[in-house]
Design a protein around this motif. Sequence first.
Motif, PDB file in Angstrom:
ATOM      1  N   GLY A   4       0.868  -1.158   0.102  1.00  0.00           N
ATOM      2  CA  GLY A   4       0.074  -0.003  -0.037  1.00  0.00           C
ATOM      3  C   GLY A   4       0.914   1.575   0.060  1.00  0.00           C
ATOM      4  O   GLY A   4       1.991   1.123   0.626  1.00  0.00           O
ATOM      5  N   LEU A   5       0.462   2.126  -0.809  1.00  0.00           N
ATOM      6  CA  LEU A   5       1.210   3.620  -0.876  1.00  0.00           C
ATOM      7  C   LEU A   5       0.573   4.659  -0.498  1.00  0.00           C
ATOM      8  O   LEU A   5      -1.046   4.672  -0.275  1.00  0.00           O
ATOM      9  N   ALA A   6       0.975   5.761   0.153  1.00  0.00           N
ATOM     10  CA  ALA A   6       0.419   7.011   0.654  1.00  0.00           C
ATOM     11  C   ALA A   6       1.483   7.965   0.403  1.00  0.00           C
ATOM     12  O   ALA A   6       2.780   7.685   0.627  1.00  0.00           O
ATOM     13  N   PHE A   7       1.203   9.205   0.239  1.00  0.00           N
ATOM     14  CA  PHE A   7       2.111  10.541  -0.069  1.00  0.00           C
ATOM     15  C   PHE A   7       1.756  11.513   1.045  1.00  0.00           C
ATOM     16  O   PHE A   7       0.628  11.783   1.336  1.00  0.00           O
ATOM     17  N   LEU A   8       2.673  12.375   1.458  1.00  0.00           N
ATOM     18  CA  LEU A   8       2.581  13.594   2.077  1.00  0.00           C
ATOM     19  C   LEU A   8       1.865  14.379   0.943  1.00  0.00           C
ATOM     20  O   LEU A   8       2.191  14.611  -0.149  1.00  0.00           O
ATOM     21  N   ASP A   9       0.928  15.318   1.455  1.00  0.00           N
ATOM     22  CA  ASP A   9       0.228  16.329   0.521  1.00  0.00           C
ATOM     23  C   ASP A   9      -0.043  17.499   0.921  1.00  0.00           C
ATOM     24  O   ASP A   9       0.081  17.543   2.445  1.00  0.00           O
ATOM     25  N   ASP A  10      -0.558  18.629   0.544  1.00  0.00           N
ATOM     26  CA  ASP A  10      -1.014  19.807   1.202  1.00  0.00           C
ATOM     27  C   ASP A  10      -1.905  19.631   2.320  1.00  0.00           C
ATOM     28  O   ASP A  10      -1.658  20.387   3.169  1.00  0.00           O
ATOM     29  N   ASN A  11      -2.805  18.622   2.073  1.00  0.00           N
ATOM     30  CA  ASN A  11      -3.891  18.707   3.093  1.00  0.00           C
ATOM     31  C   ASN A  11      -3.188  17.901   4.408  1.00  0.00           C
ATOM     32  O   ASN A  11      -4.032  17.716   5.370  1.00  0.00           O
ATOM     33  N   ASN A  12      -2.287  17.099   4.009  1.00  0.00           N
ATOM     34  CA  ASN A  12      -1.819  16.176   5.150  1.00  0.00           C
ATOM     35  C   ASN A  12      -0.178  16.287   5.477  1.00  0.00           C
ATOM     36  O   ASN A  12       0.325  16.042   4.483  1.00  0.00           O
ATOM     37  N   LYS A  13       0.090  16.871   6.333  1.00  0.00           N
ATOM     38  CA  LYS A  13       1.536  17.131   6.662  1.00  0.00           C
ATOM     39  C   LYS A  13       1.944  16.271   7.903  1.00  0.00           C
ATOM     40  O   LYS A  13       3.284  16.569   8.430  1.00  0.00           O
ATOM     41  N   ASN A  14       1.137  15.161   8.150  1.00  0.00           N
ATOM     42  CA  ASN A  14       1.532  14.496   9.355  1.00  0.00           C
ATOM     43  C   ASN A  14       2.252  12.988   8.889  1.00  0.00           C
ATOM     44  O   ASN A  14       1.514  12.196   8.045  1.00  0.00           O
ATOM     45  N   ILE A  15       3.400  12.755   9.466  1.00  0.00           N
ATOM     46  CA  ILE A  15       3.939  11.418   8.821  1.00  0.00           C
ATOM     47  C   ILE A  15       3.011  10.221   9.404  1.00  0.00           C
ATOM     48  O   ILE A  15       2.830   9.534   8.683  1.00  0.00           O
ATOM     49  N   GLN A  16       2.673  10.264  10.588  1.00  0.00           N
ATOM     50  CA  GLN A  16       2.043   9.144  11.123  1.00  0.00           C
ATOM     51  C   GLN A  16       0.605   8.823  10.384  1.00  0.00           C
ATOM     52  O   GLN A  16       0.151   7.802  10.020  1.00  0.00           O
ATOM     53  N   ALA A  72      -0.923   4.491   4.151  1.00  0.00           N
ATOM     54  CA  ALA A  72      -0.337   3.198   3.379  1.00  0.00           C
ATOM     55  C   ALA A  72      -0.432   2.106   4.184  1.00  0.00           C
ATOM     56  O   ALA A  72      -0.888   0.954   3.176  1.00  0.00           O
ATOM     57  N   ASP A  73      -0.665   1.934   5.503  1.00  0.00           N
ATOM     58  CA  ASP A  73      -1.058   0.726   5.915  1.00  0.00           C
ATOM     59  C   ASP A  73      -2.790   0.294   5.561  1.00  0.00           C
ATOM     60  O   ASP A  73      -2.903  -0.801   5.444  1.00  0.00           O
ATOM     61  N   LYS A  74      -3.440   1.323   5.754  1.00  0.00           N
ATOM     62  CA  LYS A  74      -4.913   1.132   5.352  1.00  0.00           C
ATOM     63  C   LYS A  74      -4.788   0.595   3.801  1.00  0.00           C
ATOM     64  O   LYS A  74      -5.553  -0.467   3.515  1.00  0.00           O
ATOM     65  N   ASN A  75      -3.986   1.102   2.985  1.00  0.00           N
ATOM     66  CA  ASN A  75      -3.984   0.899   1.401  1.00  0.00           C
ATOM     67  C   ASN A  75      -3.554  -0.470   1.392  1.00  0.00           C
ATOM     68  O   ASN A  75      -4.105  -1.226   0.297  1.00  0.00           O
ATOM     69  N   MET A  76      -2.650  -0.957   2.072  1.00  0.00           N
ATOM     70  CA  MET A  76      -1.883  -2.385   2.009  1.00  0.00           C
ATOM     71  C   MET A  76      -2.967  -3.280   2.539  1.00  0.00           C
ATOM     72  O   MET A  76      -3.282  -4.354   2.006  1.00  0.00           O
TER      73      MET A  76
END
Length: 155
Positions: free
Chosen positions: A120-132, A138-142
Amino acid sequence: TGIRNKTAYDSEIRLIEKKILSGKKDFGIAMIDLNFLKTINDSYGHECGNIAIKKLCSIVCNVFKHSPVFRIGGDEFVVILERRDFNNAENLVEKFNEKIQELKKDSSLKPWEKISAAIGLAFLDDNNKNIQYVFNCADKNMYEHKKQMKAERRK
């Protein structure tokens, strides 16, 4: 496996948090989980389970060559997507999935070498600046990928 562990991952995340505060936004996470490790361990023994884990680790490290890879649990790996891997993440996930499919078809392999894994992938974006949050996405997508794989096996 010879790769970095959860403690090293936690240290790397602290460094990335500092980079994000200074404006770095090209960051993503790939979560990878080995399927059927318990079945392998129960059916063939823990040494075969270790072989499966090492095989998955090798594939992850070869596909995501330009990013750090961490083993954060028994059969869970995290890739911090950076540089070329960040820019090419979707293609690399496709390559990863192709490698896993190739193993299933290889009749020369032992059952525990024909590993299955979800990513599963996930990326940092303008709406989301929190690493956790990126990690959790990413875990949810996996896990969504895992469900999809399970549904395909039932067909």
